[in-house]
Scaffold this motif. Sequence first.
Motif, PDB file in Angstrom:
ATOM      1  N   ALA A  68       3.062  -0.184 -43.480  1.00 28.19           N
ATOM      2  CA  ALA A  68       2.869  -1.304 -42.557  1.00 28.19           C
ATOM      3  C   ALA A  68       2.905  -2.651 -43.271  1.00 28.19           C
ATOM      4  O   ALA A  68       3.097  -3.688 -42.637  1.00 28.19           O
ATOM      5  N   ALA A  69       2.746  -2.638 -44.591  1.00 23.82           N
ATOM      6  CA  ALA A  69       2.715  -3.887 -45.350  1.00 23.82           C
ATOM      7  C   ALA A  69       4.072  -4.261 -45.933  1.00 23.82           C
ATOM      8  O   ALA A  69       4.202  -5.304 -46.578  1.00 23.82           O
ATOM      9  N   ASN A  83      12.215  13.036 -54.102  1.00 25.47           N
ATOM     10  CA  ASN A  83      10.744  13.063 -54.067  1.00 25.47           C
ATOM     11  C   ASN A  83      10.284  11.735 -53.481  1.00 25.47           C
ATOM     12  O   ASN A  83       9.909  10.829 -54.219  1.00 25.47           O
ATOM     13  N   THR A  84      10.327  11.576 -52.182  1.00 28.76           N
ATOM     14  CA  THR A  84      10.044  10.270 -51.588  1.00 28.76           C
ATOM     15  C   THR A  84       8.660   9.780 -51.997  1.00 28.76           C
ATOM     16  O   THR A  84       7.654  10.436 -51.723  1.00 28.76           O
ATOM     17  N   PRO A  85       8.581   8.619 -52.670  1.00 28.27           N
ATOM     18  CA  PRO A  85       7.296   8.142 -53.178  1.00 28.27           C
ATOM     19  C   PRO A  85       6.534   7.328 -52.140  1.00 28.27           C
ATOM     20  O   PRO A  85       7.058   6.350 -51.605  1.00 28.27           O
ATOM     21  N   LYS A  86       5.302   7.734 -51.863  1.00 24.85           N
ATOM     22  CA  LYS A  86       4.514   6.998 -50.871  1.00 24.85           C
ATOM     23  C   LYS A  86       4.206   5.577 -51.327  1.00 24.85           C
ATOM     24  O   LYS A  86       3.985   4.691 -50.506  1.00 24.85           O
ATOM     25  N   GLU A  87       4.203   5.372 -52.651  1.00 30.17           N
ATOM     26  CA  GLU A  87       3.877   4.045 -53.168  1.00 30.17           C
ATOM     27  C   GLU A  87       5.074   3.103 -53.174  1.00 30.17           C
ATOM     28  O   GLU A  87       4.929   1.898 -53.360  1.00 30.17           O
ATOM     29  N   MET A  88       6.300   3.650 -52.968  1.00 33.21           N
ATOM     30  CA  MET A  88       7.513   2.827 -52.961  1.00 33.21           C
ATOM     31  C   MET A  88       8.492   3.405 -51.940  1.00 33.21           C
ATOM     32  O   MET A  88       9.599   3.800 -52.277  1.00 33.21           O
ATOM     33  N   LEU A  89       8.079   3.443 -50.705  1.00 35.28           N
ATOM     34  CA  LEU A  89       8.876   4.101 -49.679  1.00 35.28           C
ATOM     35  C   LEU A  89      10.215   3.408 -49.471  1.00 35.28           C
ATOM     36  O   LEU A  89      11.246   4.063 -49.283  1.00 35.28           O
TER      37      LEU A  89
END
Length: 270
Positions: free
Chosen positions: A105-106, A152-158
């Motif tokens: 969301a950010a 490996n989709t990264p949650k910290e860098m979507l």
Amino acid sequence: MNIDLSGRTAIVTGSTAGIGRATAEGLARTGASVVVNGRTRTRVDEAVRQMRVAYPGSVISGVVADLSTADGAKAFVAEVPDADILVNNVGTAFLREYQGIRDIAAIPDDDWLGLFQLNVMSGVRLSRHYLPRMVDKGWGRVVFVSSESGVNTPKEMLDYGMTKTAQLAVSRGLAEAVAGTGVTVNAVLPGPTRSEILGEFMARQAEANGMTVEEAEQGFLQALRPTSLIRRFATTDEVANMIVYACSAQASATSGAALRVDGGVVRFVA
């Protein structure tokens, strides 16, 4: 294995530092004529100067162009209309200073679109120009520098992960489009690497927390990439070795592949 690319012209985008610079140097060592690229005259000229000193027998040139834009790509191909090898390396994970994990969301629209333009469309635009010329000659190599974040989709860098997945789709599709022509298209997937951007972030983290860079890297791996099998960051040369191989004559039976240099981060066998 003796890789000899004498007589070949190789373009490496985003090659004033990091993986791109290591790749440009690796290709220069094989005898290829190398075109270095960056967004500022100062950085491009300095990279070319240093490489000419280090590899006096090689032909090294530089092109200043912002490949995140259509105009930048147009200007680039006007300066270098033909090439045998194209390494689509230019890209970034952060359009602004890295602030740590961001909730989806950010992430504003500008970041999604900006990363897509730089990481994906730069390679699309240049491939669109050079691939047909390679096909006409019956030989060519295109390599997209993707990332383990593409699978490996990264949650910290979507937003970043999305662009790296897109590169895999583009590289595979282009490989199929030029099947049987003598031209190969592949993607290389690095894992955590001591590149300029991530290396500088690790150095800041180490200084802020009163630890060594190696300790900061270990903290990053434990928190965000705990499945690493080498349990360290890769060097840019280690990644470049795979890219240079994919550009070689010896890699003639490798096309449409996603070649992992991820240190074993991705937990599947394929």
